[in-house]
Design a protein around this motif. Sequence first.
Motif, short mmCIF file in Angstrom:
data_model
loop_
_atom_site.label_atom_id
_atom_site.label_comp_id
_atom_site.label_asym_id
_atom_site.label_seq_id
_atom_site.Cartn_x
_atom_site.Cartn_y
_atom_site.Cartn_z
N GLU A 1 -58.35 31.50 64.35
CA GLU A 1 -59.39 30.78 64.97
C GLU A 1 -59.81 31.47 66.42
N ALA A 2 -58.93 32.34 67.08
CA ALA A 2 -59.33 33.03 68.16
C ALA A 2 -60.11 34.22 67.77
N LEU A 3 -59.80 34.66 66.59
CA LEU A 3 -61.08 35.83 66.08
C LEU A 3 -62.36 35.10 65.86
N ASN A 4 -62.36 33.96 65.52
CA ASN A 4 -63.65 33.43 65.39
C ASN A 4 -64.33 33.19 66.75
N LEU A 5 -63.71 32.65 67.64
CA LEU A 5 -64.23 32.57 69.04
C LEU A 5 -64.58 33.96 69.79
N VAL A 6 -64.07 35.19 69.32
CA VAL A 6 -64.03 36.38 69.81
C VAL A 6 -65.90 36.65 69.36
N SER B 1 -45.50 39.75 54.87
CA SER B 1 -45.29 39.03 53.42
C SER B 1 -45.12 37.54 53.48
N ALA B 2 -45.86 36.99 52.43
CA ALA B 2 -45.64 35.67 52.46
C ALA B 2 -44.17 34.84 51.97
N GLN B 3 -43.49 35.83 51.49
CA GLN B 3 -42.12 35.58 50.91
C GLN B 3 -42.03 33.92 50.12
N GLY B 4 -43.04 34.03 49.33
CA GLY B 4 -43.14 32.76 48.52
C GLY B 4 -43.80 31.51 49.17
N ARG B 5 -44.30 31.58 50.52
CA ARG B 5 -45.32 30.85 50.88
C ARG B 5 -46.62 30.95 50.52
N ASP B 6 -47.14 30.47 49.19
CA ASP B 6 -48.35 30.73 48.73
C ASP B 6 -49.30 29.79 49.07
N ILE B 7 -48.89 28.69 49.29
CA ILE B 7 -49.65 27.62 50.01
C ILE B 7 -50.34 27.79 51.39
N TYR B 8 -49.28 28.26 52.27
CA TYR B 8 -49.84 28.59 53.59
C TYR B 8 -50.77 30.06 53.36
N THR B 9 -50.46 30.88 52.60
CA THR B 9 -51.37 32.08 52.62
C THR B 9 -52.62 31.61 52.28
N LYS B 10 -52.79 30.70 51.13
CA LYS B 10 -54.12 30.30 50.66
C LYS B 10 -54.72 29.74 51.76
N LYS B 11 -53.97 28.74 52.69
CA LYS B 11 -54.36 28.16 53.65
C LYS B 11 -55.31 29.06 54.65
N ILE B 12 -54.40 30.03 55.22
CA ILE B 12 -54.98 30.91 56.05
C ILE B 12 -55.92 31.78 55.59
N LYS B 13 -55.95 32.01 54.51
CA LYS B 13 -57.10 32.91 53.75
C LYS B 13 -58.23 32.11 53.70
N ARG B 14 -58.19 30.86 53.32
CA ARG B 14 -59.19 30.06 53.42
C ARG B 14 -59.99 29.86 54.63
N LEU B 15 -59.12 29.66 55.71
CA LEU B 15 -59.70 29.50 57.04
C LEU B 15 -60.42 30.76 57.64
N GLU C 1 -62.08 32.72 55.50
CA GLU C 1 -63.17 32.75 54.88
C GLU C 1 -64.22 31.76 55.40
N GLN C 2 -63.51 30.56 55.96
CA GLN C 2 -64.62 29.60 56.52
C GLN C 2 -65.19 30.15 57.75
N HIS C 3 -64.39 31.01 58.43
CA HIS C 3 -65.10 31.54 59.74
C HIS C 3 -65.67 32.61 59.56
N ARG C 4 -66.01 33.17 58.18
CA ARG C 4 -66.66 34.38 57.80
C ARG C 4 -66.17 35.70 58.46
N LEU C 5 -64.66 35.63 58.35
CA LEU C 5 -64.14 36.92 58.95
C LEU C 5 -63.85 37.84 57.67
N ASN C 6 -64.08 37.87 56.44
CA ASN C 6 -63.64 38.47 55.38
C ASN C 6 -63.92 40.09 55.47
N SER C 7 -65.03 40.40 56.15
CA SER C 7 -65.16 41.69 56.43
C SER C 7 -64.51 42.27 57.61
#
Length: 181
Positions: free
Chosen positions: A16-21, A37-51, A53-59
């Motif tokens: 969220e901070a990077l989006n504001l920057v 490492s996600a250490q098995g937290r696949d749902i959380y990993t997907k959540k933050i990667k989706r976030l 993407e929503q903020h167009r931070l992929n590059s």
Amino acid sequence: MPGRLTAWKGQETFIEALNLVNKELGYDSFNAVILGSAQGRDIYTKKIKRLAEQHRLNSQLKFIEHCKDMPLAYKISDIVVSASVEPEAFGRVAVEAQSMEKPIIASDIGGSKETISDNVTGFLFQSGNAEALSKKIVEALQLDESRLKSIGIEGRKNTIKKFNVEKMCFSTYSEYKKLLN
């Protein structure tokens, strides 16, 4: 931002901070890495990667799962962030960054409050507050190279002074001595 992928480490606040920057400085004003490492937290990993993407931070934002050479990861960084939203007893990232002469931006909770001298060896921001974190990131990005280097040098001095093995052993010995008397 090093640390295992888990909600209390503050990756969402960081994203969220990077989006504001980006909104303040424009896109392509930085490159960032979430290293851990996600250490098995696949749902959380997907959540933050989706976030991200929503903020167009992929590059600008890369996710790296594992690093065998953390000193090198710190060495190639300009700034290190620790955005924990729950207090850490010690907060190793803050001390590791300082020992590698890197400015650290960290939450103002837990061990970071004790290991970082605000605006001297790094920067503290209000935990969980993406806007406060973004302001510190912008501030750090706008510092000249000599000021960043100075903060890094002060951080290294800080770790040598506070985390000297002999001093830690003596402090531990002194505490045991007090308890036994």
